[in-house]
Design an enzyme around this catalytic site. Sequence first.
Site, PDB file in Angstrom:
ATOM      1  N   SER A   1     -68.523 -11.702 -11.111  1.00 40.06           N
ATOM      2  CA  SER A   1     -68.600 -10.903 -12.305  1.00 40.06           C
ATOM      3  C   SER A   1     -69.977 -10.862 -12.961  1.00 40.06           C
ATOM      4  CB  SER A   1     -67.584 -11.423 -13.325  1.00 40.06           C
ATOM      5  OG  SER A   1     -67.933 -12.740 -13.732  1.00 40.06           O
TER       6      SER A   1
ATOM      7  N   LYS B   1     -75.883 -13.483 -19.725  1.00 36.49           N
ATOM      8  CA  LYS B   1     -74.621 -12.770 -19.463  1.00 36.49           C
ATOM      9  C   LYS B   1     -73.881 -12.543 -20.782  1.00 36.49           C
ATOM     10  CE  LYS B   1     -70.553 -13.129 -16.394  1.00 36.49           C
ATOM     11  NZ  LYS B   1     -69.904 -13.955 -15.343  1.00 36.49           N
TER      12      LYS B   1
ATOM     13  N   SER C   1     -68.556 -16.208  -9.430  1.00 34.03           N
ATOM     14  CA  SER C   1     -69.264 -15.133 -10.122  1.00 34.03           C
ATOM     15  C   SER C   1     -70.773 -15.306 -10.299  1.00 34.03           C
ATOM     16  CB  SER C   1     -68.647 -14.896 -11.491  1.00 34.03           C
ATOM     17  OG  SER C   1     -67.460 -14.172 -11.347  1.00 34.03           O
TER      18      SER C   1
HETATM   19  N1  GLN Z   1     -63.901 -12.852  -8.553  1.00 32.38           N
HETATM   20  C1  GLN Z   1     -63.245 -13.942  -9.199  1.00 32.38           C
HETATM   21  C2  GLN Z   1     -62.260 -13.414 -10.210  1.00 32.38           C
HETATM   22  O1  GLN Z   1     -62.205 -12.233 -10.361  1.00 32.38           O
HETATM   23  C3  GLN Z   1     -64.245 -14.851  -9.812  1.00 32.38           C
HETATM   24  C4  GLN Z   1     -64.642 -14.504 -11.188  1.00 32.38           C
HETATM   25  C5  GLN Z   1     -65.592 -15.477 -11.809  1.00 32.38           C
HETATM   26  O2  GLN Z   1     -66.112 -16.385 -11.160  1.00 32.38           O
HETATM   27  N2  GLN Z   1     -65.775 -15.331 -13.108  1.00 32.38           N
HETATM   28  O3  GLN Z   1     -61.550 -14.128 -10.826  1.00 32.38           O
END
Ligand code: GLN
Length: 469
Positions: free
Chosen positions: A145, A70, A169
């Site tokens: 994400s 990532k 995410s």
């Molecule tokens: N969807 C969540 C957010 O937008 C989780 C993001 C994540 O786990 N990095 O904060």
Amino acid sequence: MLKGTITHWRKQLTAGTITPKELVQELATAMEQHNSGTNAFISWDVDKALQAAETADLSKPLGGIPIAIKDNICLKGEPTRCASRMLHNFVAPYDATAVNKLRNAGAIPFGRTNMDEFAMGSAGKNSAYGATDNPAAPGHAPGGSSSGSAAAVAAGMAIAALGSDTGGSIRQPASHCGIVGLKPTYGRVSRYGLVAFASSLDQIGPLTQNVEDAALLLNSLCGHDEHDSTSSTLATEDFSAELGHSIKGVRIGLPKEYLSSGNDAAVTNALQQAITKLTEAGAEIVEISLPHAEAVVAAYYIIACAEASSNLSRFDGIRYGYRAENTNGLDELYSRSRAEGFGSEVKRRIILGTYVLSSGFYDAYYAKAQKVRALVAQDFAEAFRKVDFILGPVAPTAAPQLHNSGMSPLQVYLSDIYTIPANLAGLPGISVPCPQPQGGLPIGIQLLGRHYAETALLRVASALEQAFA
Ligand code: GLN
């Protein structure tokens, strides 16, 4: 496109039917031919990967296996941009500990995967390098994400990938793309070299084609790191040790709050299938309660935004990344660099975070959210007195349409309701794909375990995977 798990390719490599260089080349060809369809990768360096392949030690556990990384995990000498314009020119000067550990296990980091900018999002759309499409359901969001990591694995452009999970995410994109995603216990994997979003919640973990590969990757990822004071000093384990073992008599809790009418019928159906399969395999499903389940989204978005506003203050146009041109004085340099470098979701979070930390509102929002966080952790401690694992959906819906989903930012935040609790409480969680009828969208089932119970969690996840097969 490349088929086959880590175990499969390890066999081919050690048998000599393919060399590490040929494997890298195969993946490079897949990326070159198919990346434009999904936009799962935003950069890759074939020469560097080939160089690493040349010296790959096949006697190591991940010897010769390329792993996609990532874009918020530092990879020495390669762009590490967090899919942000802010870090457009940033090249990491060092490897994250997780990457270092993969290299020590013989793996070859290869390809930077697309993501929501600074890991903020649930659909893979908040990227300065364009949205990621879902190869398992084209035209639908791959989740976020870690959108690119999930899409790359689902598309056969990566054998496995690393992601990060702050509020879901890893698990949610795995669910939307029909693969396995594991968020380890907070502290299990070092965060050194992971660009911080919300430091008390962030955790690195694997996205893989099956549970066995998740265990294999975790075997190489964990261990104490002096660069991360929150990394655990527990001895590493063989996380594959209990794969295939029986789950007879295991007690699995089903929170009554998770049987919401807000879940899509297909999600309810998948949960029902999981209950049936786990019961048939000898597990006992017990109804439990997580009384503060409704408050988790509010608490998470206050805490995560507060920490993000502080963590992202380092991107000021002076030390890192993007700097606005022709500015008039220091204040304008700061404000225009940040205004031009960050995308709108990141700005929204910084503003929210600054607001909840400001002196007049600190007690009403931030301090209260911390209290809710403590109550959520208590709910789990109570539940784990009665059961060994907790079962639930990953998300209330399957993957929404990639464009024109019609969802407001608040609706998007609410869709994190089932993944956030594990981050607030620091628990390990895994998403396992549930088979869907022809034409149906992928849907994952989530299992949570006690702190540091990944070995047992992987045993139950693999039993569920087997039962679904
Ligand atoms: N969807 C969540 C957010 O937008 C989780 C993001 C994540 O786990 N990095 O904060």
